[in-house]
Design an enzyme around this catalytic site. Structure first.
Site, PDB file in Angstrom:
ATOM      1  CB  ALA A  41       8.885   4.766   3.990  1.00 16.56           C
ATOM      2  CG  LEU A  88      -1.822   1.195   1.448  1.00 19.27           C
ATOM      3  CD1 LEU A  88      -2.889   1.249   0.359  1.00 19.27           C
ATOM      4  CD2 LEU A  88      -2.470   1.142   2.831  1.00 19.27           C
ATOM      5  CE  LYS A 121       6.176   1.522   9.730  1.00 20.17           C
ATOM      6  NZ  LYS A 121       6.012   2.773  10.522  1.00 20.17           N
ATOM      7  CG  ASP A 142       7.615  11.683  11.791  1.00 21.02           C
ATOM      8  OD1 ASP A 142       8.009  12.747  11.264  1.00 21.02           O
ATOM      9  OD2 ASP A 142       7.737  10.576  11.253  1.00 21.02           O
ATOM     10  CB  ILE A 173      12.455   2.450   8.043  1.00 19.04           C
ATOM     11  CG1 ILE A 173      13.455   3.594   8.245  1.00 19.04           C
ATOM     12  CG2 ILE A 173      12.548   1.451   9.186  1.00 19.04           C
ATOM     13  CD1 ILE A 173      14.880   3.151   8.374  1.00 19.04           C
ATOM     14  CB  ALA A 174       8.756  -0.248   7.469  1.00 22.80           C
TER      15      ALA A 174
END
Length: 546
Positions: free
Chosen positions: A133, A130, A153, A288, A135-136
């Site tokens: 990024a 979906l 995730k 964040d 990192i994941a």
């Protein structure tokens, strides 16, 4: 350095030079060996001379990959380190990379679930991600147990060695900054990299993010202002996180929000209230909150509700930091710069020997021009930035929790004014801050503190008689010890007095005997006996001092 590190370092240097980033180093700071080294790389010229320095830095970091992109994003929040034109460009960095193979994600999920196939736990697992990024990445599915839609995730496979290798090189480069930049030592580059490393390593642990999301959800349970999706802890591990799938309008899509009939003024004001509630009520804030992590619910647009995701980075303030921060804001908007200076010293943010008068004058010089704007246009984030920049000239130590807070505040302000340009942050925040400060002092605060401590004192009450008895007994022993020491001191005092007296007599006899021996030889042995007696008396006095 290993051959792999040498190759990576060569790629980094080539990328920096191809974007002309050697311009960041003043020529006067280039030693002869460095100049010769730069001239020897004439075949690596600046290929982007038509672009400004900030844009070139952003493009170079994008080319270097995810670790450097995230480093640039973090640096964009440290506006005390860079001029605005560079910091603004770094803020444009997007953490978007190509997804990795969904089959690898599936294998990683199966490993996290004890080797069982994905369809033992999930239905409708989508092999296509979906979102992705550095990192994941995220995949969608349904829980087999209850049919609820979820997102899964998963951390990128083999990302840790890549991060560790690049961090090692970033540390090496950071150690050169004080040698190459005039202000390099003040910038504390190694501290900046260490702070980034901690943030990055924290993001690799999805159990930490799960715990953060659960805490935020509990803090805003049944709140009309903010909704945090449910985390399914039984399915979570260090490399995998499963949470409720949400549907909302991205907060940056103003057109879609307006089309949905959203009350934009209320939405903007609620963003400010959510932030200050997290900071001052909960001491635990989502750090964040950029537009990619914030959505708005489709439901009840006249009473809009935010939806927050990606809780990997959070911040917290202790009680003292919160009080000083709130009082700083109020003192600033009251233009009480003396109070602002004193608060910085009292809080320990600047050294205790700071000259308050000089500090007050520096704050006034920097902050007074801000009030040339209408109050509604003043930025809280830039107020903090100006205060921190000024304080750093007075040796303010880096406060990581305040850096996170200032970054988050800038995000909140940016989103709020994008939604509703007339947003008056001070008008929205002032009642909250004043109410919070009032709640921290006076009779209500004292009563609350007593209530909080009451169980402790009730538990300790039976021990009090024994503690009193022990204290009295210890006091008796202490008094006996004090009396003994006093007597010893008195004896020593008498002994010292006697010693000084005997030393004086001995010296007098010795000098008298010497004088008579030289000037009255007719006195025979008398001067000699005086000298011998003086020596004996002097030695007795000297012995008493030992």
């Amino acid at each position: 350095m290993t051959p792999g590190e040498v190759r990576r370092l060569y790629f980094i240097i080539r990328t920096f030079l191809s974007y002309g980033l050697d311009e960041l180093i003043p020529r006067m700071r280039l030693t002869l060996p460095l100049r010769l080294w730069r001239y020897s790389l004439f075949w690596m010229p600046n290929r982007h001379k038509d672009k400004l320095l900030g844009e070139r830095l952003r493009l170079a970091l994008q080319e270097l990959g995810p670790v450097w992109i995230k480093f640039g994003q973090m640096l964009s929040t440290r506006r005390d380190l860079f001029p605005p034109q560079i910091a603004d460009q770094l803020a444009l960095l997007q953490d978007k990379v190509a997804p990795f193979d969904g089959r690898l994600a599936k294998a990683q999920i199966e490993e996290a679930m004890g080797g069982l196939p994905v369809d033992a736990w999930f239905d409708d697992f989508d092999i296509q991600p979906l979102a992705s990024a550095s990192i994941a990445q995220v995949h969608t599915a349904r829980l087999k147990s209850n049919g609820k839609e979820v997102v899964i995730k998963v951390i990128r496979p083999d990302i840790l060695p890549v991060i560790q290798a690049d961090l090692k090189l970033i540390y090496r480069l950071a150690r050169w900054v004080p040698r190459l930049l005039p202000d390099g030592r003040r910038l504390r580059p190694t501290e900046v990299v260490r702070e980034y490393e901690k943030t990055l390593i924290d993001e690799l642990n999805l159990l930490r993010e799960s715990a953060n999301a659960i805490q935020l959800r509990r803090n805003f349970e049944n709140s009309p202002m903010l909704y945090i999706p449910e985390v399914y802890s039984d399915y979570c591990s260090q490399n995998m996180m499963v949470m409720e799938r949400i549907y909302g309008i991205p907060v940056s899509d103003v057109a879609a929000l307006e089309k949905n009939g959203t009350n934009m003024k209320l939405l903007a004001e609620r963003g400010v209230k959510v932030f200050f509630t997290q900071v001052f009520r909960d001491s635990f804030f989502h750090a964040d909150m950029h537009p990619g992590n914030i959505f708005v619910s489709h439901e009840h647009p006249e009473n809009p509700q935010y939806i927050g995701i990606d809780c990997g980075i959070v911040g917290s303030l202790n009680k003292e930091d919160k009080r000083y921060l709130a009082e700083n804001f109020i003192a600033f908007f009251n233009r009480d710069y003396r109070k602002v200076a004193e608060l910085h010293v009292d809080s320990g943010w600047v050294p205790p020997d700071t000259n308050v008068e000089d500090f007050e004058f520096a704050i006034r010089t920097v902050c007074e021009p801000i009030f040339e704007k209408p109050l509604a246009e003043i930025s809280f984030g830039h107020v903090l930035l100006n205060l921190f920049n000024t304080a750093r000239r007075f040796n303010m130590e880096v406060q990581p929790q305040l850096v996170l807070l200032q970054k988050t505040l800038l995000y909140v302000e940016g989103v709020g004014r994008q939604l509703y340009p007339q947003l008056d942050l001070w008008k929205t925040a002032k009642p909250f801050l004043e109410s919070w400060i009032k709640d921290q002092v006076g009779i209500p605060a004292l009563t609350r503190a007593l209530k909080e401590k009451a169980p402790f004192w009730v538990e300790k009450m039976p021990e009090i008689p024994e503690l009193v008895y022990d204290s009295l007994r210890q006091g008796k022993y202490l008094q006996h010890s004090v009396d003994k020491i006093a007597r010893e001191l008195q004896v020593n005092h008498v002994r010292q007095s006697q010693s000084r007296y005997l030393l004086g007599i001995g010296a007098t006899l010795l000098l008298s005997g010497s004088f008579l021996l030289v000037n009255r030889p007719e006195w025979g042995l008398m001067p000699s006996w005086l000298m011998v007696g003086g020596v004996v008396v002097w030695l007795v006095g000297w012995r008493k001092t030992r």
